[in-house]
Design an enzyme around this catalytic site. Structure first.
Site, mmCIF file in Angstrom:
data_model
loop_
_atom_site.group_PDB
_atom_site.id
_atom_site.type_symbol
_atom_site.label_atom_id
_atom_site.label_comp_id
_atom_site.label_asym_id
_atom_site.label_seq_id
_atom_site.Cartn_x
_atom_site.Cartn_y
_atom_site.Cartn_z
ATOM 1 N N ASP A 74 81.546 21.820 32.821
ATOM 2 C CA ASP A 74 80.530 20.869 32.347
ATOM 3 C C ASP A 74 80.983 20.245 31.028
ATOM 4 O O ASP A 74 80.511 20.631 29.951
ATOM 5 C CB ASP A 74 79.206 21.650 32.191
ATOM 6 C CG ASP A 74 78.042 20.783 31.762
ATOM 7 O OD1 ASP A 74 78.140 19.546 31.898
ATOM 8 O OD2 ASP A 74 77.039 21.354 31.292
HETATM 9 C C1 SPV Z 1 72.341 21.375 32.170
HETATM 10 O O1 SPV Z 1 71.647 21.954 33.019
HETATM 11 O O2 SPV Z 1 73.337 20.751 32.468
HETATM 12 C C2 SPV Z 1 71.938 21.403 30.768
HETATM 13 C C3 SPV Z 1 71.192 22.549 30.271
HETATM 14 O O3 SPV Z 1 72.299 20.503 30.073
HETATM 15 S S1 SPV Z 1 72.332 23.683 29.694
HETATM 16 O O4 SPV Z 1 73.247 24.016 30.747
HETATM 17 O O5 SPV Z 1 71.573 24.820 29.238
HETATM 18 O O6 SPV Z 1 73.049 23.056 28.582
HETATM 19 MG MG MG Z 2 73.821 19.345 30.853
#
Ligand code: SPV
Ligand code: MG
Length: 566
Positions: A74
Site C-alpha cells: 500500500d
Molecule cells: C486503508 O484501508 O487503506 C486505510 C486505513 O487507509 S489504514 O490501512 O489503517 O491506513
Molecule cells: Mg489507505
C-alpha cells in the site's frame, strides 16, 4: 440476499444518500470492499439482532485492500485507471454509498481530476490523508510517515472543493499526526486549517490499541467546532482499538466508523488455509468445509437469475407438464385424445407450444394410456390414476419440474399469444386468468375454478396483460357473484416457484390429515387446492390476465363448440 440488476442505483441518487444518512441518523457504519464480490456481500448482508435488522450503511474502498488484492504493497503504486476499474466493480455490485480512500490525493491538479471522476461515478465521499506522496500504509510500525506541510495540504483541499459540481459530494481530510508522532496539538492545529480550507469533515487515524488518543482528539474537536460555529462529521477507523463499540464511538462524537480491511483479511486467511488443506490431503474433499458451496456463489453473483431468465426468454428451454391421467365418465377415452376436426386435443396443444418454441413436453397418462399415440412428447405413466387426483398425477413428473415449468390442463385449447406472454411475465408462480368471466357468468352452468384477487379487475377488457395483482382465493365453491376471474388451467412456475410447491407438496404428503381445502383429503387434492395452500402459507401467486383466447373441453357439448371455433 442477491441484489438483482433492477435493484441497482443511478449515480446521482447513490451519491446523495450518505449526506442524508449523516443528517438523519448522525452515525453510519461502513465496511471495506475491494472488488465486486466483496461489494455484493457487504451490500446484502443483514443480521437480526434482538429484533433490530442491522446492515452496513455503505462501503470503504481501501487503498490497503485494493493494493493487497492486486498483489501490491500500500504505497500509492496502483494507477488511477486501475482504481477506477475496481471502484466500478464495487459500484456495479451494490446500491449503497461509497467512500473512496484517496491516499494523499497526489499532486493538486491531478486530485482535481480525481474528484471530478469520483463525483461523476456516484461516489459520496473521498478521504485524503495529509502525508507526502507516495505515502506508506499507516498501520506498520517503523515506516516513514512524512506528513505534508499543512498549508500545502489545505490548498489541495481548497482546489478539490472548487471543482466539485454537486452539493452532496464530500471531501474529508484525514489527519495522520497520531500516526507520525506529531501528537494531539498538531492534529488539532491541522484540523482547523483543513476545515477552514473547506473540508467537509475530519478523519482522525490511530494505530494505538487503546482508543484514548482518539477520544482526546474528539474532545478537542468539539471545542474547535464550537469555535468555528460549525460541527462537521468526525470519522474513525478502529482497526487496532477494535474492542471499542459503536455506541462508545457515538458517545464520543464520532459520526462514521469504518471497518477498513476485514473482508480482505478474512478472505486472505481462508484462502491460505484452504490451499494448505488441499496440499496436505492431496485432494480437495477436506477443503470443502472452508468453502462456500458453488451454488451460493452462483446465487450471490446473479448467475441463478441469469439461468432463470434464460429459461423464460430463450425459446424452447422451458418444459411443459400436462397431467392427462384422469378419466371423465362423459368421455370413453382420455379427454386429451378427443378428436377435434381430425386431430386430438393433445396434438393441437403440442403444435401451439412448438410454435412458441417449446419442445420439451411431458404428458402424464393413466386412464387408457394405450390411446396416447401422439409423438414428440415424453410420457410418464401414473398407474394410480383412479386412486388419486390431478395433484398427485402432476407430482409423478416431479423430477421434470427442476428449473421451472409451465403447467397446462389436458383438456384445453389456447392460443400462442397466451404462452408467449406467460414466458415474459414476472413472478415465481403465475396463473393465467380469464377476465371475461364477470361478463358471461350468468350463462355458465359448469363448476368453474374461480378466483378472488387482492385488487378488483379493471373495467377495461384487456386482451393479454400482466396486471399488478395477486390471488387471495381459488376454488370451485367461491360465490359466482363475488369471483373476479376464472382459472384457464395454465400456470407458470419459476425455479423458486417449483421449490415452493415441492416443499409444500412433500410436507403435506407426509403429514396432512383431514380436508385439504376443497378436497376431502390430501389424496383427492386438485391443483387449485395446492395453490390455495401456497397462498395460505404466505407466498405470492401472480396473475396474467387474458380475455378469451382459450377454450376448455368440459363436457361432450363443448366438443361441438370447439370444432366450430377451430
Ligand atoms: C486503508 O484501508 O487503506 C486505510 C486505513 O487507509 S489504514 O490501512 O489503517 O491506513
Ligand atoms: Mg489507505
Amino acid at each position: 440476499m442477491e441484489l438483482k440488476l433492477k435493484g441497482r442505483i443511478l449515480p446521482n441518487d447513490r451519491r446523495s444518500i450518505l449526506k442524508k444518512l449523516l443528517i438523519n441518523k448522525g452515525f453510519v457504519r461502513i465496511l471495506e470492499t475491494h472488488n465486486g464480490l466483496s461489494a455484493i456481500i457487504a451490500n446484502n448482508i443483514k443480521e437480526n439482532v434482538r429484533d433490530e435488522i442491522l446492515e452496513f450503511d455503505g462501503f470503504w474502498f481501501s487503498s490497503f485492500t485494493d493494493s493487497a488484492s492486486k498483489g501490491y504493497p500500500d504505497i500509492e503504486i496502483i494507477g488511477v485507471e486501475s482504481r477506477y476499474e475496481t471502484i466500478r466493480q464495487v459500484l456495479n455490485s451494490s446500491n449503497k454509498p461509497i467512500i473512496i480512500d484517496g491516499d494523499t490525493g497526489g499532486e493538486a491538479a491531478k486530485f482535481e481530476y480525481f474528484i471530478r471522476s469520483l463525483e461523476d461515478m456516484g461516489v459520496s465521499m473521498v478521504i485524503i490523508e495529509d502525508k507526502k506522496f507516495p505515502k506508506r500504509n499507516s498501520l506498520e510500525s517503523g515506516t516513514i510517515q512524512d506528513q505534508e506541510d499543512p498549508d500545502v495540504f489545505a490548498t489541495k483541499i481548497k482546489r478539490g472543493k472548487e471543482v466539485q459540481i454537486s452539493n452532496d459530494f464530500m471531501l474529508i481530510a484525514r489527519i495522520e499526526s497520531l500516526i507520525s508522532g506529531a501528537g494531539l496539538k498538531d492534529a488539532i492545529y491541522r484540523a482547523k486549517k483543513y476545515l477552514l480550507a473547506g473540508a467537509d469533515g475530519i478523519m482522525i487515524h490511530s494505530k494505538n490499541i487503546n482508543p484514548k488518543e482518539i477520544f482526546d482528539f474528539a474532545n478537542e474537536y468539539e471545542k474547535l467546532s464550537k469555535e468555528l460555529g460549525d460541527r462537521k462529521p468526525l470519522v474513525c477507523v478502529p482497526t487496532t482499538y477494535n474492542t471499542i463499540t459503536e455506541d462508545e464511538l457515538k458517545d464520543h462524537g464520532f459520526n462514521i466508523v469504518i471497518y477498513a480491511n476485514h473482508l480482505l483479511r478474512a478472505a486472505h486467511k481462508a484462502m491460505k488455509e484452504t490451499a494448505s488443506i488441499i496440499l496436505r490431503n492431496k485432494r480437495a474433499f477436506e477443503a470443502e468445509a472452508m468453502c462456500s458451496p458453488v451454488k451460493t456463489v452462483f446465487k450471490d453473483v446473479g448467475f441463478l437469475d441469469v439461468k432463470e431468465k434464460d429459461m423464460k426468454y430463450i425459446k424452447g428451454t422451458i418444459k411443459v407438464i400436462i397431467p392427462a391421467a384422469g378419466a371423465d365418465p362423459e368421455f370413453e377415452i382420455p379427454k386429451a385424445m378427443t378428436i377435434l376436426k381430425g386431430k386430438p386435443v393433445l396434438q393441437r396443444q403440442i403444435e401451439t407450444l412448438k410454435n412458441c418454441g417449446i419442445s420439451e413436453i411431458i404428458v402424464i397418462r393413466g386412464f387408457k394410456k394405450e390411446e396416447f399415440n401422439v409423438d414428440g412428447v415424453k410420457y410418464i405413466n401414473n398407474e394410480e390414476y383412479d386412486k388419486y387426483y390431478i395433484l398427485h398425477s402432476l407430482f409423478k413428473a416431479e423430477e421434470e419440474m427442476e428449473g421451472g415449468f409451465i403447467f397446462i390442463y389436458s383438456d384445453i385449447l389456447f392460443n400462442e399469444k397466451i404462452i408467449k406472454n406467460l414466458l415474459i411475465s414476472k413472478g415465481d408462480i403465475i396463473l393465467v386468468l380469464d377476465n371475461s368471466y364477470t361478463y358471461h357468468k350468468h350463462k355458465i352452468d359448469k363448476n368453474l375454478e374461480l378466483i378472488l384477487t387482492k385488487n378488483k379487475p379493471s373495467e377495461q377488457t384487456r386482451d393479454l396483460y400482466q396486471v399488478e395483482n395477486e390471488i387471495i382465493r381459488i376454488g370451485r365453491t367461491i360465490n359466482m357473484d363475488m369471483a373476479d376471474y376464472e382459472f384457464t388451467g395454465i400456470a407458470y412456475f419459476s425455479e423458486y416457484g417449483v421449490e415452493i410447491i415441492r416443499r409444500i407438496y412433500n410436507e403435506c404428503n407426509l403429514n396432512h390429515k383431514g380436508n385439504f381445502h376443497e378436497a376431502d383429503s390430501f389424496n383427492k387434492a386438485s391443483f387449485i387446492d395446492l395453490i390455495q395452500e401456497v397462498i395460505d402459507r404466505g407466498f405470492r401467486v401472480d396473475i396474467l390476465e387474458v380475455h378469451k383466447g382459450w377454450f376448455e373441453i368440459h363436457t361432450r357439448k363443448d366438443v361441438d363448440v370447439a370444432e366450430k371455433l377451430i
